[in-house]
Motif scaffolding. Structure first.
Motif, PDB file in Angstrom:
ATOM      1  N   PRO A   1       0.824  -1.219   0.000  1.00  0.00           N
ATOM      2  CA  PRO A   1       0.000   0.000   0.000  1.00  0.00           C
ATOM      3  C   PRO A   1       0.856   1.266   0.000  1.00  0.00           C
ATOM      4  O   PRO A   1       0.468   2.276  -0.589  1.00  0.00           O
ATOM      5  CB  PRO A   1      -0.818  -0.122   1.291  1.00  0.00           C
ATOM      6  CG  PRO A   1      -0.099  -1.130   2.124  1.00  0.00           C
ATOM      7  CD  PRO A   1       0.551  -2.068   1.169  1.00  0.00           C
ATOM      8  N   ASN A   2       2.031   1.217   0.635  1.00  0.00           N
ATOM      9  CA  ASN A   2       2.918   2.383   0.651  1.00  0.00           C
ATOM     10  C   ASN A   2       3.349   2.761  -0.761  1.00  0.00           C
ATOM     11  O   ASN A   2       3.341   3.930  -1.141  1.00  0.00           O
ATOM     12  CB  ASN A   2       4.157   2.097   1.492  1.00  0.00           C
ATOM     13  CG  ASN A   2       3.817   1.506   2.851  1.00  0.00           C
ATOM     14  OD1 ASN A   2       3.273   0.408   2.924  1.00  0.00           O
ATOM     15  ND2 ASN A   2       4.147   2.212   3.920  1.00  0.00           N
ATOM     16  N   SER A   3       3.726   1.753  -1.542  1.00  0.00           N
ATOM     17  CA  SER A   3       4.160   2.001  -2.909  1.00  0.00           C
ATOM     18  C   SER A   3       3.007   2.495  -3.777  1.00  0.00           C
ATOM     19  O   SER A   3       3.171   3.383  -4.621  1.00  0.00           O
ATOM     20  CB  SER A   3       4.758   0.717  -3.502  1.00  0.00           C
ATOM     21  OG  SER A   3       5.122   0.892  -4.848  1.00  0.00           O
ATOM     22  N   LEU A   4       1.825   1.920  -3.572  1.00  0.00           N
ATOM     23  CA  LEU A   4       0.657   2.314  -4.365  1.00  0.00           C
ATOM     24  C   LEU A   4       0.246   3.755  -4.056  1.00  0.00           C
ATOM     25  O   LEU A   4      -0.086   4.525  -4.968  1.00  0.00           O
ATOM     26  CB  LEU A   4      -0.499   1.354  -4.087  1.00  0.00           C
ATOM     27  CG  LEU A   4      -0.312  -0.075  -4.637  1.00  0.00           C
ATOM     28  CD1 LEU A   4      -1.327  -1.028  -4.031  1.00  0.00           C
ATOM     29  CD2 LEU A   4      -0.404  -0.084  -6.157  1.00  0.00           C
ATOM     30  N   VAL A   5       0.254   4.136  -2.781  1.00  0.00           N
ATOM     31  CA  VAL A   5      -0.073   5.515  -2.419  1.00  0.00           C
ATOM     32  C   VAL A   5       0.941   6.472  -3.020  1.00  0.00           C
ATOM     33  O   VAL A   5       0.586   7.543  -3.538  1.00  0.00           O
ATOM     34  CB  VAL A   5      -0.125   5.676  -0.882  1.00  0.00           C
ATOM     35  CG1 VAL A   5      -0.180   7.151  -0.491  1.00  0.00           C
ATOM     36  CG2 VAL A   5      -1.331   4.939  -0.310  1.00  0.00           C
ATOM     37  N   LEU A   6       2.203   6.106  -2.972  1.00  0.00           N
ATOM     38  CA  LEU A   6       3.262   6.954  -3.509  1.00  0.00           C
ATOM     39  C   LEU A   6       3.057   7.198  -5.005  1.00  0.00           C
ATOM     40  O   LEU A   6       3.448   8.244  -5.529  1.00  0.00           O
ATOM     41  CB  LEU A   6       4.618   6.292  -3.264  1.00  0.00           C
ATOM     42  CG  LEU A   6       5.853   7.195  -3.246  1.00  0.00           C
ATOM     43  CD1 LEU A   6       5.713   8.269  -2.179  1.00  0.00           C
ATOM     44  CD2 LEU A   6       7.111   6.365  -2.991  1.00  0.00           C
ATOM     45  N   ARG A   7       2.401   6.253  -5.700  1.00  0.00           N
ATOM     46  CA  ARG A   7       2.139   6.393  -7.138  1.00  0.00           C
ATOM     47  C   ARG A   7       0.725   6.899  -7.404  1.00  0.00           C
ATOM     48  O   ARG A   7       0.259   6.866  -8.552  1.00  0.00           O
ATOM     49  CB  ARG A   7       2.364   5.051  -7.831  1.00  0.00           C
ATOM     50  CG  ARG A   7       3.843   4.653  -7.898  1.00  0.00           C
ATOM     51  CD  ARG A   7       4.029   3.310  -8.578  1.00  0.00           C
ATOM     52  NE  ARG A   7       3.683   2.199  -7.712  1.00  0.00           N
ATOM     53  CZ  ARG A   7       3.167   1.044  -8.123  1.00  0.00           C
ATOM     54  NH1 ARG A   7       2.895   0.869  -9.400  1.00  0.00           N
ATOM     55  NH2 ARG A   7       2.905   0.075  -7.274  1.00  0.00           N
ATOM     56  N   GLY A   8       0.039   7.349  -6.356  1.00  0.00           N
ATOM     57  CA  GLY A   8      -1.271   7.963  -6.534  1.00  0.00           C
ATOM     58  C   GLY A   8      -2.421   7.003  -6.693  1.00  0.00           C
ATOM     59  O   GLY A   8      -3.522   7.412  -7.092  1.00  0.00           O
TER      60      GLY A   8
END
Length: 518
Positions: free
Chosen positions: A228-235
């Motif tokens: 989820p951290n990576s997905l949030v970082l990519r919007g």
């Protein structure tokens, strides 16, 4: 303990605010698949130790070394001193360094999972090329591809593990990467033990088995969620929420954790400069120091002896080629047992405790090996070591592996994967792994020559460094057990030294009041 109050406050606050500590089936499978990158890395590390004294391999590619092994007058310290041989071994690590320099940027853009898929693809192609090699050039090219794979998986897998694991079990989950790395080493030694008895083509079996785990990782990684951290970082907020629900459980309230991740991502977007330029700023000073110090000290523990060159080490004290590989298998079992102990204790007793315990064990073993080699093998390698002392060397290496397996082995992966703020996490992990692979390259290129030149003094050199690194950890590394990964800023802000650099984490904004019913 340095920063102990911050640890307790951050951990208790996270639990009280609704962080889920449930271990779901998705988390377990995702962690196992991500940690499998360590398995094939461990296999590629250890397989070379057996190959470099395997008759079928040496006769085809390094006949001069095979001649020295059969020369009774040869200095035992210098049998394997060959720059071509060390180039074959070390080319993987040099390629890994270059891959790490780009893997952080790629991982940030395409996600942790996709970065692992890239690494698995390169593992698969490199393993095929090595198995089909007909000359040294093909061997080296295959190792270079494996090195690029290592650069991607070693950068992304530990971060993936740290980001999806529940906070209270993060150390245990991240240490699985190192456990799987040692499983790969154990399997490699078992394969070498059988392949060493096969004339002519036994070396192809050793290199070819790597194709199997590479294929499994390539297929399996496609079915696990990204963090989820990576997905949030990519919007991708909706995907991040869905990922959190998969890894925390459908019934879990993921809003609190998601808000913390979004807050960290918002802080990331407020910075205009790149992550690598950002990490050298004053407020990231402790993270930068640890990104450099942890991999540097890891490489100076003497681990190069007990991972890459264990069979060669046993061969120099008088064991046959087959018994040297058997000795390496024994040390692998000890390593796996010690890492299992570390996995069960790292989140109970903390990172610092294991560092202190391991440092004491490593120091005793390195001093013991320096004395045994110096007193029994001599300074010119011309003596024959009595069998009792040779067995003592095996015992010392086993104890060394135990000390390493409960401390620097798993903690080298845990600490860099968890200490960095989200905005510099990929850059910090890339930097840490690039430094580690650079030093591994240097050591694989120089250790056999160093052993030939310094003799038993090579072990005393590492012992001195163990004293320095243990003192450094005691003074400058705060405890991080149980603290949510996006809440570690409080730990650094309360450390006796690092608080002068780190800005205190601002409290979350108060919830907006809504009008009640009329």
């Amino acid at each position: 303990m340095a920063g102990g109050g911050a640890v307790v406050a951050a951990a208790d606050g996270a639990l009280a605010s609704g962080y889920s500590s449930e271990i779901t089936f998705t988390v377990v499978m995702s962690c196992l698949m991500a940690a499998s990158g360590g398995l094939i890395f461990g296999y590629d590390i250890s397989i070379t130790g057996g190959l470099t004294q395997m008759q079928s391999f040496l006769e085809k590619f390094f006949p001069d070394i095979w001649e020295k092994m059969n020369n009774a007058q040869q200095d035992a310290y210098c049998i394997f001193d060959s720059q071509v041989l060390t180039t074959f071994v070390s080319s993987l690590y040099l390629a890994g360094v270059f891959a790490c320099l780009i893997a952080g940027h790629v991982t940030r853009k395409v996600g942790r999972r996709n970065s692992m898929l890239i690494g698995a693809s390169l593992f698969f192609v490199g393993a095929i090329l090595n198995t089909a090699a007909v000359n040294i050039a093909m061997l080296v090219i295959g190792r270079v591809l494996l090195g690029f794979a290592v650069g991607f998986t070693n950068q992304s897998a530990p971060v993936y593990l740290a980001e999806i694991a529940p906070a209270r079990w993060r150390g245990a989950f991240t240490s699985i990467f190192h456990f799987f790395l040692n499983v790969g080493m154990f399997v490699a030694d078992l394969v070498n033990y059988r392949a060493n008895t096969i004339p002519v083509w036994g070396w192809r079996l050793s290199l070819g088995v790597a194709i199997i785990p590479a294929a499994v990782i390539l297929v399996g990684a496609a079915f696990i969620p990204d963090t989820p951290n990576s997905l949030v970082l990519r919007g991708k907020l909706d995907d991040a929420r869905a990922s959190l629900r998969r890894i925390r459980g459908a019934a879990a309230d993921v809003d609190v954790e998601l808000k913390d991740i979004i807050r960290a991502a918002e802080e990331d977007r407020q910075h205009q400069s790149g992550a690598f330029r950002r990490i050298v700023r004053r407020e990231y000073r402790p993270h930068l120091v640890m990104a450099i110090a942890v991999p540097v000290f890891f490489e100076l523990t003497g681990m190069i002896v007990v991972t890459l060159f264990t069979p060669l080490l046993f061969y120099t004290v008088g064991f046959s080629s087959q018994k040297a590989i058997l000795g390496s298998i024994i040390t692998d079992v000890v390593s796996l047992a010690s890492i299992a102990v570390a996995t069960l204790t790292v989140d109970r007793y903390g990172r610092r405790t294991l560092f202190m315990l391991g440092g004491g064990v490593l120091l005793v073993c390195l001093v013991g090996m320096a004395w045994t080699y110096g007193a029994q093998l001599g300074s010119n390698g011309g003596k024959s070591m009595p069998r009792g002392y040779a067995v003592a060397v095996v015992a010392l290496v086993c104890v060394f592996n135990a000390g390493f397996g409960i401390s620097w082995g798993p903690l080298k992966w845990i600490i860099p994967s968890e200490i960095f703020p989200l905005e510099v996490r990929s850059a910090g992990q890339s930097m840490s792994e690039a430094i580690s692979l650079t030093l591994t390259f240097v050591q694989t290129q120089s250790f056999l020559q160093m052993l030939c030149s310094f003799k038993f003094g090579a072990f005393a050199y590492n012992a001195a460094w163990v004293v320095i690194m243990t003192a450094f950890i005691a003074a400058f590394l705060p405890e991080t057990k149980g603290v949510p990964i996006e809440s570690l800023g409080a730990v650094w802000a309360q450390h006796w030294y690092w608080k002068r650099f780190v800005k205190p984490t601002p409290p979350p904004p108060p919830a907006k009041q809504t009008d009640g019913p009329a």
